[in-house]
Design a protein around this motif. Structure first.
Motif, short mmCIF file in Angstrom:
data_model
loop_
_atom_site.label_atom_id
_atom_site.label_comp_id
_atom_site.label_asym_id
_atom_site.label_seq_id
_atom_site.Cartn_x
_atom_site.Cartn_y
_atom_site.Cartn_z
N ARG A 1 31.23 41.64 42.23
CA ARG A 1 31.17 42.60 41.85
C ARG A 1 30.69 43.68 43.92
O ARG A 1 31.70 44.29 44.63
CB ARG A 1 30.25 43.49 41.16
N ALA A 2 30.01 42.47 44.50
CA ALA A 2 29.01 42.86 45.34
C ALA A 2 30.88 42.07 46.36
O ALA A 2 30.75 43.10 47.38
CB ALA A 2 27.93 41.71 45.33
N GLY A 3 31.13 41.13 46.32
CA GLY A 3 32.70 40.54 47.33
C GLY A 3 34.17 41.21 46.38
O GLY A 3 34.79 40.93 47.14
N GLY A 4 33.37 42.27 45.49
CA GLY A 4 34.90 43.03 45.79
C GLY A 4 35.52 42.49 44.27
O GLY A 4 37.18 43.09 44.19
N LEU A 5 35.40 42.38 43.22
CA LEU A 5 36.23 41.55 42.88
C LEU A 5 36.61 43.23 41.50
O LEU A 5 36.34 44.13 41.44
CB LEU A 5 35.68 40.93 41.08
N SER B 1 34.99 29.47 41.01
CA SER B 1 33.32 29.78 41.61
C SER B 1 32.92 30.75 41.35
O SER B 1 31.98 31.01 41.59
CB SER B 1 33.62 29.94 43.56
N THR B 2 33.77 32.16 40.47
CA THR B 2 33.05 33.20 40.44
C THR B 2 32.25 32.95 38.92
O THR B 2 31.45 33.61 39.23
CB THR B 2 34.38 34.41 39.99
N ALA B 3 32.76 32.17 38.28
CA ALA B 3 31.49 31.67 36.86
C ALA B 3 30.95 30.91 37.43
O ALA B 3 30.55 30.09 36.57
CB ALA B 3 32.66 32.00 35.98
#
Length: 412
Positions: free
Chosen positions: A56-60, A148-150
């Motif tokens: 969320r912080a990265g804008g997904l 990397s997101t998971a």
């Protein structure tokens, strides 16, 4: 950190052991994996919360967050998928066909494990358990390259699965998480001789990068630009129910509906009802000029070739069955295509004429799933035409060898 080549070497050794496990041994390992995964639910959810927060912080966007997020129900579903696999027949050793020559030589084509399977996938951490379980049941070692997101979710899940394998007396190197930057993915794609097969799961850019850049054989799991054609003979109420389910039940997955095609002769009565139904389900509707002329709530569709993976739907008006099939040929991704009709002849023309891994008549494309097909957990939906097509489950994770047996015969 262990290098990829060290991991691949360990996987090849593990694959030798996995290939000779009995069904009872593999099923015991699967049940151990399921049990420990359930017992470790809090650990998995805590790791996943880190990934979701970072995403969320990265804008997904919301679609990717939905794919990334785990809930107690999704962890339970992962464990249940492993248990379901344990109940399925073991494909290894199955005789595909067999015959005896006139000279008494016996020939059998037998299913055997592929060996080391590398799976490159995005976001969805439930894939980690599904892929590990399917590979194990089919006697293969799995090298899991998640995004990397998971990362934290995948690390937690793999550590749990490896602990369960050890408790069941199975080599933990049979399931490994491959970490690192893009250079590691490149190493996987160059590892011919160490990795027997690569399977990419994710967006179009990931899949094409693997398909075009790999020196290792690849099974392509394509994107799902799925269509539904409402035929002139269709039960419109049924068509709307199917369309809403296919679009809104879970819009971020590859078997979700992206485009509805409506036959022109019924469009004036159908399109406004379709927009009503989709609006009630929270779906934004986009369309071509003909559809926009029939309902002011429709805005112009920006393109016809991409997946939305969101609560967005395209609508186009077409001049009959042949035009619908031509539209699908032009824009479809070969995943899942649906017709709603009460005309058996037109249904048969659609199923024969549409080139896709799955073609549906009067049913939601959300059924295109290994679990729904009764296969248990799946690796993905193959949209290629070689070896495996459609939901890839246990048989698709095997290859075959010919076993030739005689009593001393020689060729003359």
């Amino acid at each position: 950190m262990t290098s990829f080549y060290e991991q691949a070497g360990a996987a090849r050794l593990a694959a030798l052991s996995l290939a000779t496990l009995t069904r009872a041994e593999k099923d015991a390992a699967l049940l151990a994996m399921a049990g420990l995964l359930e017992c470790s639910e809090a650990l998995v959810l805590a790791a996943n919360a880190e990934d979701v927060s970072r995403g969320r912080a990265g804008g997904l966007d919301d679609a990717l967050i939905d794919r990334l997020a785990l809930t107690p129900a999704r962890v339970q579903a992962m464990a249940q998928g492993l248990r379901d696999l344990a109940r399925l027949d073991d494909p290894v050793g199955e005789v595909v066909r067999g015959w005896t020559l006139a000279n008494g030589v016996r020939i059998q084509q037998v299913r055997v494990p592929i060996g080391v399977i590398g799976i490159i996938y995005e976001a969805r951490p439930n894939v980690t358990a599904d892929a590990a379980g399917i590979c194990l049941k089919a006697g293969n070692a799995a090298l899991l390259r998640g995004s990397s997101t998971a990362l934290e979710s995948n690390k937690a899940i793999v550590e749990i699965l490896q602990a369960a394998l050890l408790s069941a007396g199975v080599p933990e190197a049979g399931v490994q998480l491959v970490e690192g930057g893009h250079e590691v993915t490149d190493e996987m794609m160059r590892a011919r001789g160490l990795v027997d097969l690569l399977i990419p799961r994710g967006g179009a850019s990931l899949i094409q990068a693997v398909v075009t850049g790999s020196q290792v054989p690849v099974i392509e799991t394509g994107t799902g630009n799925c269509h539904l054609f409402i035929d002139q003979s269709a039960d419109v109420a049924m068509a709307l129910t199917i369309a809403v389910n296919a679009k809104a039940q879970r819009p971020s997955v590859c078997n979700a509906l992206e485009t509805v095609l409506v036959e022109r002769t019924i469009a004036a009565g159908v399109v406004p009802r379709l927009v009503d139904a989709m609006t009630q389900a929270g779906v934004r509707v986009h369309g071509d000029a003909a559809a926009m002329a029939l309902d002011s709530r429709i805005d112009e569709a920006a393109d016809w070739d991409d997946e939305h993976l969101s609560l967005d739907l395209r609508v186009a008006v077409v001049d009959g069955l042949d035009a619908a099939m031509a539209f699908i040929r032009a824009h479809g991704s070969g995943h899942s295509e649906t017709i709603v009709t009460n005309d058996l002849a037109r249904a048969n023309r659609f199923t024969a004429g549409v080139d896709a891994a799955c073609v549906l008549v009067n049913a939601s494309s959300r059924f295109v799933d290994g679990g729904q097909f009764g296969f248990g957990a799946e690796i993905g939906i193959s949209t290629q035409k070689m070896h495996a097509r459609g939901p890839m489950a246990l048989p698709e994770m095997t290859t075959t060898k010919y076993v030739v047996s005689g009593d001393g015969q020689v060729r003359e």
